[in-house]
Design a protein around this motif. Structure first.
Motif, PDB file in Angstrom:
ATOM      1  N   GLY A   1       0.541  -6.858   8.977  1.00 20.65           N
ATOM      2  CA  GLY A   1       1.139  -7.896   9.805  1.00 20.65           C
ATOM      3  C   GLY A   1       0.794  -9.299   9.336  1.00 20.65           C
ATOM      4  N   PRO A   2       1.403 -10.318   9.959  1.00 21.88           N
ATOM      5  CA  PRO A   2       1.192 -11.724   9.539  1.00 21.88           C
ATOM      6  C   PRO A   2      -0.263 -12.163   9.574  1.00 21.88           C
ATOM      7  CG  PRO A   2       3.094 -11.542  10.991  1.00 21.88           C
ATOM      8  CD  PRO A   2       2.415 -10.212  11.023  1.00 21.88           C
ATOM      9  N   ASP A   3      -0.975 -11.838  10.647  1.00 23.26           N
ATOM     10  CA  ASP A   3      -2.388 -12.237  10.734  1.00 23.26           C
ATOM     11  C   ASP A   3      -3.223 -11.513   9.676  1.00 23.26           C
ATOM     12  OD1 ASP A   3      -1.764 -13.890  12.844  1.00 23.26           O
ATOM     13  OD2 ASP A   3      -2.417 -12.465  14.391  1.00 23.26           O
TER      14      ASP A   3
ATOM     15  N   VAL B   1      -3.201  -8.699  -6.327  1.00 23.25           N
ATOM     16  CA  VAL B   1      -2.232  -7.860  -7.033  1.00 23.25           C
ATOM     17  C   VAL B   1      -1.041  -7.611  -6.120  1.00 23.25           C
ATOM     18  CG1 VAL B   1      -1.865  -5.677  -8.239  1.00 23.25           C
ATOM     19  CG2 VAL B   1      -4.148  -6.724  -8.227  1.00 23.25           C
ATOM     20  N   LEU B   2       0.170  -7.897  -6.610  1.00 23.77           N
ATOM     21  CA  LEU B   2       1.374  -7.724  -5.803  1.00 23.77           C
ATOM     22  C   LEU B   2       2.084  -6.435  -6.179  1.00 23.77           C
ATOM     23  CD1 LEU B   2       0.968 -10.994  -6.142  1.00 23.77           C
ATOM     24  CD2 LEU B   2       3.145 -11.045  -4.959  1.00 23.77           C
ATOM     25  N   LEU B   3       2.173  -5.514  -5.216  1.00 24.50           N
ATOM     26  CA  LEU B   3       2.864  -4.247  -5.431  1.00 24.50           C
ATOM     27  C   LEU B   3       3.769  -3.910  -4.247  1.00 24.50           C
ATOM     28  CD1 LEU B   3       0.100  -2.173  -7.228  1.00 24.50           C
ATOM     29  CD2 LEU B   3       2.347  -2.758  -8.129  1.00 24.50           C
TER      30      LEU B   3
ATOM     31  N   TRP C   1      -3.110  -4.870   1.952  1.00 23.73           N
ATOM     32  CA  TRP C   1      -2.246  -5.353   3.038  1.00 23.73           C
ATOM     33  C   TRP C   1      -0.890  -4.692   2.931  1.00 23.73           C
ATOM     34  CZ3 TRP C   1       2.514  -7.850   3.091  1.00 23.73           C
ATOM     35  CH2 TRP C   1       2.945  -8.292   4.357  1.00 23.73           C
ATOM     36  N   SER C   2      -0.334  -4.335   4.072  1.00 20.84           N
ATOM     37  CA  SER C   2       1.015  -3.799   4.148  1.00 20.84           C
ATOM     38  C   SER C   2       1.665  -4.323   5.417  1.00 20.84           C
ATOM     39  CB  SER C   2       0.993  -2.270   4.149  1.00 20.84           C
ATOM     40  OG  SER C   2       0.152  -1.784   5.173  1.00 20.84           O
ATOM     41  N   ARG C   3       2.987  -4.206   5.475  1.00 15.45           N
ATOM     42  CA  ARG C   3       3.700  -4.711   6.648  1.00 15.45           C
ATOM     43  C   ARG C   3       3.395  -3.872   7.878  1.00 15.45           C
ATOM     44  NH1 ARG C   3       9.454  -4.617   5.998  1.00 15.45           N
ATOM     45  NH2 ARG C   3       9.494  -6.013   7.782  1.00 15.45           N
TER      46      ARG C   3
ATOM     47  N   LEU D   1       0.827  -1.210   0.000  1.00 10.76           N
ATOM     48  CA  LEU D   1       0.000   0.000   0.000  1.00 10.76           C
ATOM     49  C   LEU D   1       0.860   1.259   0.000  1.00 10.76           C
ATOM     50  CD1 LEU D   1      -2.866  -1.033   2.452  1.00 10.76           C
ATOM     51  CD2 LEU D   1      -2.981  -0.828  -0.046  1.00 10.76           C
ATOM     52  N   GLY D   2       1.975   1.198  -0.736  1.00 10.84           N
ATOM     53  CA  GLY D   2       2.739   2.410  -0.979  1.00 10.84           C
ATOM     54  C   GLY D   2       2.028   3.258  -2.016  1.00 10.84           C
TER      55      GLY D   2
END
Length: 310
Positions: free
Chosen positions: A178-180, A193-195, A163-165, A142-143
């Motif tokens: 986060g992981p969950d 979609v992977l960004l 999702w973002s870290r 989500l940048g």
């Protein structure tokens, strides 16, 4: 004072950028000499894209900043000789290009267009897709690019989860982190979609375990970085039908070798790293603006955090 700017990038880019950089610098009121052959001891700024001619930044003692032409900086961020500030590329041309690629391929898979374009002639298939509001899209990352794509899809009515870290808040988007949160985001990901950036923490984000969390027959779009997916795990998931289709724009090795299995799978679409090309006119404006900021004592924009890698 005339600034000295080294253009350190693959030679094919020089013809594309020399005019655009000159115009952008002039419009910012900056008098500068830009050259691919600037001596290290005379260089005030480096405009950079990965290339074998510059791997040691030690001689650039006068250089105030390294300004990347690419959004991803994984090839340079861990270089121990780089002590100068490093800025990544964030520009509207890159953002708009990525959003258009993502929206186009999401719509392609959402509407089942491949079935009609490449399907059997003479078959009257009236399968009707769901409405966008009933289709769940997940954006990993989500940048700037991920947020823009997520918002564009939400405006079309899609049910979008991002999702973002680290925690993010974006209006109209269900944000997980986060992981969950990754497990929850993938559990509903009919189209994923992977960004994400390519860092040690994001490599193989999609692997055998995480692919198994997705709805059976899900679609993957990867315009981010090739290392985000475990290739063998993806091929296995495509074989079993756990993943219905993968549209891939980026790969661990580029150009993608002719004997790579991705070329030969009917349920894989390969596009040749064209989702979001850095455009010389808009990128040059970003570079010129950052140089002006550096020369007027303002903070540089888009500084890379060396601890996170982006």
């Amino acid at each position: 004072m005339t600034l000295n700017i080294l253009f350190s990038a693959p030679p094919k880019l020089w013809d594309r950028y020399k005019g655009a950089l000159h115009q952008a610098l002039t419009e910012c009121g900056i008098e500068a000499q830009v050259s691919p052959d600037m001596p290290a001891q005379d260089t005030d700024y480096i405009v950079y894209a990965p290339n074998p001619s510059l791997t040691d930044f030690t001689p650039f003692t006068r250089t105030k900043a390294v300004l990347s032409l690419w959004a991803g900086v994984e090839t340079i961020v861990s270089n121990t000789t780089l002590t100068q500030p490093l800025c990544r590329m964030v520009d509207d041309g890159l953002q708009l290009g990525m959003t258009e690629w993502v929206v186009g391929h999401v719509m392609r898979h959402h509407l089942g267009m491949d079935r009609h374009i490449h399907g059997l002639r003479g078959v009257w298939d009236q399968t009707t897709p769901p409405l966008a509001r009933d289709r769940h899209i997940t954006i990993l990352g989500l940048g700037m690019l991920g947020a823009a794509a997520a918002q564009a899809l939400a405006q079309l009515g899609f049910n979008v989860t991002g999702w973002s870290r680290s925690a993010k808040t974006i209006q109209g988007i269900t944000c997980e982190h986060g992981p969950d949160g990754l497990q929850r985001a993938l559990a509903t990901a009919e189209i994923c979609v992977l960004l994400l950036p390519n860092t040690m923490a994001t490599q193989n984000t999609l692997n055998a375990q995480t692919l198994a969390l997705m709805p059976k027959g899900a679609v993957i779009l990867n315009p981010g970085r090739g290392a985000l997916i475990d290739d063998d795990a993806l091929l296995s998931a495509l074989d079993t039908g756990q993943i219905g289709h993968a549209t891939l724009d980026v790969f661990r090795i580029e150009p993608l070798p002719q004997d790579h299995p991705f070329w030969h799978r009917p349920n894989v679409t390969v596009t040749p790293h064209i989702a979001a090309e850095t455009r010389a006119d808009t990128a040059s404006q970003v570079i010129a603006d950052n140089i002006k900021r550096g020369e007027t004592g303002q903070p540089l924009r888009h500084l890379v955090d060396r601890t996170t890698g982006y």
